[in-house]
Write an enzyme that holds these catalytic residues in place. Structure first.
Site, short mmCIF file in Angstrom:
data_model
loop_
_atom_site.label_atom_id
_atom_site.label_comp_id
_atom_site.label_asym_id
_atom_site.label_seq_id
_atom_site.Cartn_x
_atom_site.Cartn_y
_atom_site.Cartn_z
CG PHE A 1 -1.96 0.98 1.28
CD1 PHE A 1 -3.11 0.79 0.53
CD2 PHE A 1 -1.84 2.12 2.04
CE1 PHE A 1 -4.13 1.74 0.55
CE2 PHE A 1 -2.85 3.07 2.06
CZ PHE A 1 -3.99 2.87 1.31
CG ASP B 1 0.85 -1.71 7.95
OD1 ASP B 1 -0.23 -2.20 8.35
OD2 ASP B 1 0.90 -0.64 7.33
CE1 TYR C 1 -8.94 2.48 7.35
CE2 TYR C 1 -8.08 3.98 9.00
CZ TYR C 1 -8.00 3.40 7.75
OH TYR C 1 -6.97 3.75 6.91
CE LYS C 2 -7.21 -0.47 5.82
NZ LYS C 2 -5.78 -0.43 5.47
NE ARG D 1 -9.08 -4.59 -1.33
CZ ARG D 1 -8.58 -3.74 -0.43
NH1 ARG D 1 -7.34 -3.90 0.01
NH2 ARG D 1 -9.28 -2.73 0.02
#
Ligand SMILES: *Cc1c(COP(=O)(O)O)cnc(C)c1O
Length: 417
Positions: free
Chosen positions: A131, A202, A227-228, A376
């Site tokens: 990312f 991460d 938040y995921k 995805r």
């Protein structure tokens, strides 16, 4: 556990849902009627308790108690108290995790701390296809050293070989955001330590989705989103892990008053805390941070082994159904086929991935698109069932068989994909 593809139908999926030990937890989330939400890896669904908690924080803690709430509602201690709650989900000990700021900001802090811990070394190793914010932040950390430190980008099979006596740290995302590939945290950490380097992880796509053992692996630092998979809410503050042995040793450069040894002494100079609070900078978004707790509480009520087992079963089921029922429609699996090497997501490459995902979203199946050609799908075992997987693939079959993705309205590009 799952029946043969040939005998697999919706009834078989419903039977798997009835036998699912995590099924009761679905009721703790608000899920819009008719929607199949396969994007919990981007923004987790809302815990039902979040609205009541938000109301309490805004009307009572802020509205009525005002400034007293820094003490009476525990606002000031929230980053550390919630960090301790999150710690067992990532294999950390109490006092090793703090909730604050964003993943990008926390990465800046720990990469800078690593640079300071290894003053005689000059290379940070990251995964090139990661990312992008992680690599952008590393570039910024390197630039701040005036060119002494540089960033080396590797792909997954090159990482171990790239670590040498000049490596400051390897900073890798445990589960790849696009492919879902899981890196071997223990092996890469051991390889880094063997070379005298640090290991920074991460956990954006693994915290809350699968067992993570930072302590067992001997990781030095870690960062990740809430938040995921942790359902903290849009833009909820991230987390930062620093192993006990580095606390008081590793100093980060954003020396704000919340990281000061005596923040309310208002001393003229900076004097760091010698514990996890040294990674704090300043005042936190309390309303948003308070909501992180509602997501964490649901995770703490669930067994992580059961979450991982169901995650592997859901993603296996999805791959089998797409490959069997959409054969000939141009989907190529872009995630590891072996569930043990895959996070809680499945990606397929498709030349028309963007309009296909638009058509799916219009049909109530929410996944996302990652350029240039990846569709995805994230599977959140706490609120996604086997029949949801069946229904999602059913809608995909209609879109492909009927050529619905070719409609002009599905060709328009939105800003956020
Ligand atoms: C989601 C994600 C981020 C998000 O960073 P923010 O600072 O919250 O915008 C960073 N890194 C990875 C690998 C991610 O998956």
């Amino acid at each position: 556990m799952t029946p043969d593809t040939a005998t697999l139908d919706r009834a078989a999926c419903e039977a798997m849902d009835r036998a699912d030990p995590l099924a009761p937890l679905r009721d703790r989330f608000h899920l819009p009627e008719g929607m199949i939400y396969l994007d919990g890896n981007s923004l987790g669904a809302m815990p039902k308790g979040a609205a009541a908690r938000a109301h309490e924080v805004v009307t009572r803690e802020w509205g009525t108690d005002l400034i007293k709430s820094w003490n009476s509602a525990g606002w000031f201690d929230l980053p550390v108290r919630l960090g301790d709650k999150l710690a067992p989900l990532v294999g950390a000990a109490p006092g090793e995790v703090v909730i604050c700021d964003s993943t990008s900001q926390n990465l800046f802090k720990v990469l800078s701390a690593a640079v300071a811990l290894r003053p005689d070394r000059s290379v940070l190793i990251l995964e090139g296809s990661n990312f992008p914010t992680n690599n952008y932040i590393a570039e910024g950390v390197a630039a701040a050293t005036g060119g002494r430190v540089s960033v080396r980008l590797c792909e997954k099979d090159e990482i171990a070989g790239a670590i040498d006596a000049d490596t400051i740290a390897v900073a890798i995302t445990h589960v790849h955001y696009k492919s879902g590939h899981v890196h071997d945290m223990a092996a890469i950490t051991a390889r880094a330590h063997e070379a005298g380097a640090l290991a920074i992880w991460d956990l954006c796509h693994s915290a809350g989705a699968m067992p993570v053992d930072l302590g067992g692996a001997g990781a030095d630092f870690a960062v990740g989103c809430t938040y995921k998979y942790l359902n903290g809410g849009p833009g909820s503050p991230a987390f930062l892990f620093a192993a006990k042995r580095h606390q008081g040793q590793a100093l980060q450069p954003v020396t704000g008053w919340w990281g000061h040894a005596a923040p309310f002494a208002f001393e003229p100079g900076y004097r760091p805390q010698h514990d996890i609070r040294q990674f704090l900078i300043g005042t936190q978004p309390i309303v948003s941070m308070a909501l992180v707790e509602t997501g964490l509480d649901i995770h703490l009520a669930a067994d992580m082994g059961a979450i991982r087992a169901k995650s592997m079963a859901l993603t296996d089921l999805f791959i089998r159904l797409v490959e069997a029922r959409c054969a000939g429609h141009g989907f190529t699996l872009a995630s590891p086929r072996d569930a043990a090497a895959r996070g809680s997501q499945v990606s397929f490459a498709h030349a028309e991935g963007y309009p296909v995902m638009r058509a799916l979203i219009a049909a109530g199946v929410i996944g996302d698109f990652r350029a240039p050609d990846t569709v995805r799908f994230g599977f959140t075992p706490l609120y996604t069932g086997y029949a949801d997987v069946w229904d999602a693939v059913d809608r995909l079959v209609s879109i492909m068989d009927g050529g619905i993705w070719k409609l002009p309205e599905h060709q328009v590009r939105d800003a956020v994909t």
